[in-house]
Write a protein that holds these residues in place. Structure first.
Motif, PDB file in Angstrom:
ATOM      1  N   GLU A 196       9.858 -16.165  14.552  1.00 16.78           N
ATOM      2  CA  GLU A 196      10.958 -17.002  14.384  1.00 16.78           C
ATOM      3  C   GLU A 196      11.659 -17.009  12.883  1.00 16.78           C
ATOM      4  OE1 GLU A 196       8.489 -20.419  14.455  1.00 16.78           O
ATOM      5  OE2 GLU A 196       7.965 -20.563  16.777  1.00 16.78           O
ATOM      6  N   ARG A 197      11.004 -16.246  11.919  1.00 18.27           N
ATOM      7  CA  ARG A 197      11.540 -16.026  10.767  1.00 18.27           C
ATOM      8  C   ARG A 197      11.924 -14.623  10.479  1.00 18.27           C
ATOM      9  NH1 ARG A 197       8.208 -19.979  11.302  1.00 18.27           N
ATOM     10  NH2 ARG A 197       8.091 -21.600  10.080  1.00 18.27           N
ATOM     11  N   GLY A 198      12.180 -13.686  11.237  1.00 14.88           N
ATOM     12  CA  GLY A 198      12.499 -12.447  11.235  1.00 14.88           C
ATOM     13  C   GLY A 198      11.794 -11.557  10.363  1.00 14.88           C
ATOM     14  N   LEU A 199      10.429 -11.906  10.386  1.00 15.32           N
ATOM     15  CA  LEU A 199       9.572 -11.262   9.547  1.00 15.32           C
ATOM     16  C   LEU A 199       8.928  -9.843   9.895  1.00 15.32           C
ATOM     17  CD1 LEU A 199       7.703 -14.186   7.938  1.00 15.32           C
ATOM     18  CD2 LEU A 199       9.803 -12.758   6.762  1.00 15.32           C
ATOM     19  N   ASP A 200       8.788  -8.928   9.348  1.00 19.76           N
ATOM     20  CA  ASP A 200       8.304  -7.566   9.877  1.00 19.76           C
ATOM     21  C   ASP A 200       6.446  -7.299   9.658  1.00 19.76           C
ATOM     22  OD1 ASP A 200      10.682  -6.218  10.960  1.00 19.76           O
ATOM     23  OD2 ASP A 200      11.178  -6.283   8.697  1.00 19.76           O
ATOM     24  N   VAL A 252      -1.560   0.269   2.114  1.00 15.46           N
ATOM     25  CA  VAL A 252      -1.474  -0.160   3.387  1.00 15.46           C
ATOM     26  C   VAL A 252      -0.287  -0.577   4.029  1.00 15.46           C
ATOM     27  CG1 VAL A 252      -2.447  -1.768   4.963  1.00 15.46           C
ATOM     28  CG2 VAL A 252      -3.915  -0.801   3.277  1.00 15.46           C
ATOM     29  N   ALA A 253       0.730  -1.150   3.155  1.00 13.79           N
ATOM     30  CA  ALA A 253       1.982  -1.626   3.707  1.00 13.79           C
ATOM     31  C   ALA A 253       2.912  -0.313   3.857  1.00 13.79           C
ATOM     32  CB  ALA A 253       2.783  -2.501   2.830  1.00 13.79           C
ATOM     33  N   GLU A 254       2.874   0.479   2.864  1.00 14.71           N
ATOM     34  CA  GLU A 254       3.530   1.836   3.246  1.00 14.71           C
ATOM     35  C   GLU A 254       2.826   2.638   4.654  1.00 14.71           C
ATOM     36  OE1 GLU A 254       3.075   3.727  -0.231  1.00 14.71           O
ATOM     37  OE2 GLU A 254       4.591   2.768  -1.305  1.00 14.71           O
ATOM     38  N   GLU A 255       1.956   2.576   4.559  1.00 18.21           N
ATOM     39  CA  GLU A 255       0.972   3.241   5.830  1.00 18.21           C
ATOM     40  C   GLU A 255       1.533   2.633   7.164  1.00 18.21           C
ATOM     41  OE1 GLU A 255      -3.373   3.374   7.476  1.00 18.21           O
ATOM     42  OE2 GLU A 255      -3.391   3.775   5.459  1.00 18.21           O
ATOM     43  N   LEU A 256       1.623   1.450   7.083  1.00 21.44           N
ATOM     44  CA  LEU A 256       2.090   0.823   8.526  1.00 21.44           C
ATOM     45  C   LEU A 256       3.759   0.584   8.609  1.00 21.44           C
ATOM     46  CD1 LEU A 256      -0.312  -2.382   8.277  1.00 21.44           C
ATOM     47  CD2 LEU A 256      -0.612  -0.373   9.447  1.00 21.44           C
ATOM     48  N   LEU A 308       5.866  -0.681   6.652  1.00 23.45           N
ATOM     49  CA  LEU A 308       6.348  -2.150   6.213  1.00 23.45           C
ATOM     50  C   LEU A 308       7.079  -2.078   4.903  1.00 23.45           C
ATOM     51  CD1 LEU A 308       3.414  -4.428   7.104  1.00 23.45           C
ATOM     52  CD2 LEU A 308       5.191  -3.969   8.408  1.00 23.45           C
ATOM     53  N   ALA A 309       7.186  -1.008   4.119  1.00 20.81           N
ATOM     54  CA  ALA A 309       7.865  -1.052   2.820  1.00 20.81           C
ATOM     55  C   ALA A 309       9.370  -0.868   3.185  1.00 20.81           C
ATOM     56  CB  ALA A 309       7.466   0.531   2.368  1.00 20.81           C
ATOM     57  N   GLY A 310      10.034  -1.326   2.407  1.00 22.12           N
ATOM     58  CA  GLY A 310      11.397  -1.655   2.654  1.00 22.12           C
ATOM     59  C   GLY A 310      11.798  -2.487   3.773  1.00 22.12           C
ATOM     60  N   GLY A 316      12.804  -2.292  -2.655  1.00 21.49           N
ATOM     61  CA  GLY A 316      13.466  -2.315  -1.298  1.00 21.49           C
ATOM     62  C   GLY A 316      12.897  -3.231  -0.662  1.00 21.49           C
ATOM     63  N   THR A 317      11.638  -3.737  -0.537  1.00 21.39           N
ATOM     64  CA  THR A 317      11.376  -4.750   0.460  1.00 21.39           C
ATOM     65  C   THR A 317      11.875  -6.144   0.162  1.00 21.39           C
ATOM     66  OG1 THR A 317       9.347  -3.240   0.453  1.00 21.39           O
ATOM     67  CG2 THR A 317       9.152  -5.623   1.271  1.00 21.39           C
ATOM     68  N   GLU A 318      12.123  -6.755   1.070  1.00 19.54           N
ATOM     69  CA  GLU A 318      12.476  -8.038   0.837  1.00 19.54           C
ATOM     70  C   GLU A 318      11.224  -9.130   0.925  1.00 19.54           C
ATOM     71  OE1 GLU A 318      15.293 -11.601   2.929  1.00 19.54           O
ATOM     72  OE2 GLU A 318      15.489  -9.654   3.746  1.00 19.54           O
TER      73      GLU A 318
END
Length: 407
Positions: free
Chosen positions: A21-25, A101-105, A107-109, A143-145
């Motif tokens: 709903e919020r366009g989140l990754d 972990v975010a980079e690994e998945l 999710l960065a950027g 670069g991540t929002e």
């Protein structure tokens, strides 16, 4: 044994819909050490409080624990065929592991929701993530929002499943039993310490986590909070004839929290105390009859003020609190500056105007209706846990919403 797996599906599917709903990754979830207030990490991981999670939109959460003891307990639960929701558990500093972990998945950027930076409760109006911690993590994810979704996710958590509501009812029943224990013991010559210990032991015996208790006694006691003998070295007060004992208990079962507010009268109290009890009960009934899906939290809180205003009474604690998580509370300290002689002169900067976090009540949300009413230095309070249902409001407590008479 996988009895909690439907609950995991319920919570995780709603979380994925929340991200859609919020366009989140994904989500970065900062755990809190007070699950009775707000801990999305515990909600999503069904594990110890104060663990952190990285939650991808597609895939399963990764938990970041502070010590190998978290991993050992998780591993042992799996060996014993007990419920354990998280398979990927990392141990170490979350300032390093969360961006890793975010980079690994992948999710960065990307666009990530963050839980812990914004409104989490009246006790964490600005979140609970220290500035150096957030800077260390966000600087690693250039670069991540980042989008603060703390309050919005709190409202999602607040709509509890039927399984959770049955657990909450068990906690409320343990609170009622503790009130009965206090009622039987409360008589002249008994100390506050004896009452406190007996109520605490009763809740522990019922399998509750008991974080703390508030308790005050005395015919003309205008204060509130933990008994001061827990805070500093002083004697425990001894009950006298015509006393009143007021308390707020917080039995928690499966990390679902209750607020059990109530009063026990000792002997034959004066008419002013009984009048306070009537006013408090009237305010409780106003909240109970009004609270329903579609109403606003502010609407209920303000309506519960009216019986006190009509009677010329004041109150020091909130009349209503939103539970699981503790997102909002009604006004507090309303009228103390006018009705307690000398208070305003000694404490001229006490703020008795309280801003409310407002929201629309939805089915499955849980609340404590907990009004107290005070006339000068006389007082009484009642309370209990309620659930917003499709047809209105369901009460979970039978004893605490009524002033009790001691043994």
């Amino acid at each position: 044994m996988t009895t909690a797996q439907p609950e995991r599906s319920y919570r995780w599917s709603r979380t994925h819909a929340f991200m859609d709903e919020r366009g989140l990754d994904g989500l970065l979830v900062f755990g809190s050490d007070r699950s009775d207030r707000y801990d999305a990490g515990q909600y999503l991981g069904n594990d110890r409080r104060y663990q952190h999670l990285v939650v991808p939109r597609d895939g399963e959460p990764v938990m970041i624990g502070f010590s190998a003891q978290v991993a050992a307990q998780n591993m042992l639960s799996k060996e014993r065929e007990l419920d354990s929701w998280i398979d990927d558990l990392r141990i170490g500093r979350h300032t390093a592991l969360m961006p890793q972990v975010a980079e690994e998945l992948g999710l960065a950027g990307r666009r990530l929701g963050v839980i812990g930076l914004g409104w989490g409760s009246p006790f964490a109006a600005g979140g609970w993530v220290p500035k150096p911690t957030w800077e260390a993590i966000s600087s690693r994810l250039e670069g991540t929002e980042f989008v603060d979704v703390t309050a919005d996710f709190g409202l999602l958590m607040a709509c509890r499943s039927e399984r959770d509501l049955s657990r909450l009812a068990r906690a409320a029943a343990a609170g009622d039993q503790a009130v009965r224990v206090v009622r039987e013991l409360a008589k002249p010559g008994v100390s506050e310490r004896e009452l406190y210990a007996a109520a605490y032991a009763s809740m522990l015996a019922d399998g509750m986590r008991v974080t703390w208790m508030l308790m005050q006694s005395g015919l003309d006691n205008y204060a509130w909070g933990e008994p001061s003998w827990l805070i500093r070295e002083e004697p425990s007060r001894i009950l006298e004839d015509q006393d009143i004992v007021g308390f707020e208990m917080f039995p928690t079962f499966a990390e679902l929290n209750t607020h059990i507010n109530g009063s026990v009268l000792v002997g034959e109290p004066p008419a002013a105390t009984l009048r306070c009890a009537e006013i408090a009960r009237t305010a409780y009934e106003v909240g109970r009859d009004l609270l329903a899906p579609g109403r606003s939290f502010r609407e209920v809180a303000e309506a519960m003020e009216e019986p006190l205003a009509e009677a010329g009474a004041w109150h020091i604690t909130p009349h209503v609190a939103a539970l699981n998580p503790l997102l909002a509370g009604g006004g507090l300290d309303v009228g103390i500056d006018r009705q307690v002689p000398g208070f305003a002169e000694r404490f001229p900067h006490v703020d008795t105007e309280n801003a409310l976090f407002d929201f629309e009540i939805q089915e499955g949300m849980t609340f404590s209706l907990q009004p107290d009413a005070r006339l000068g230095r006389h007082w009484a309070l009642v309370g209990g846990v309620v659930v917003a249902t499709g047809s209105g409001c369901r009460e979970l407590n039978e004893v605490s919403p009524h002033v009790q008479h001691g043994g």
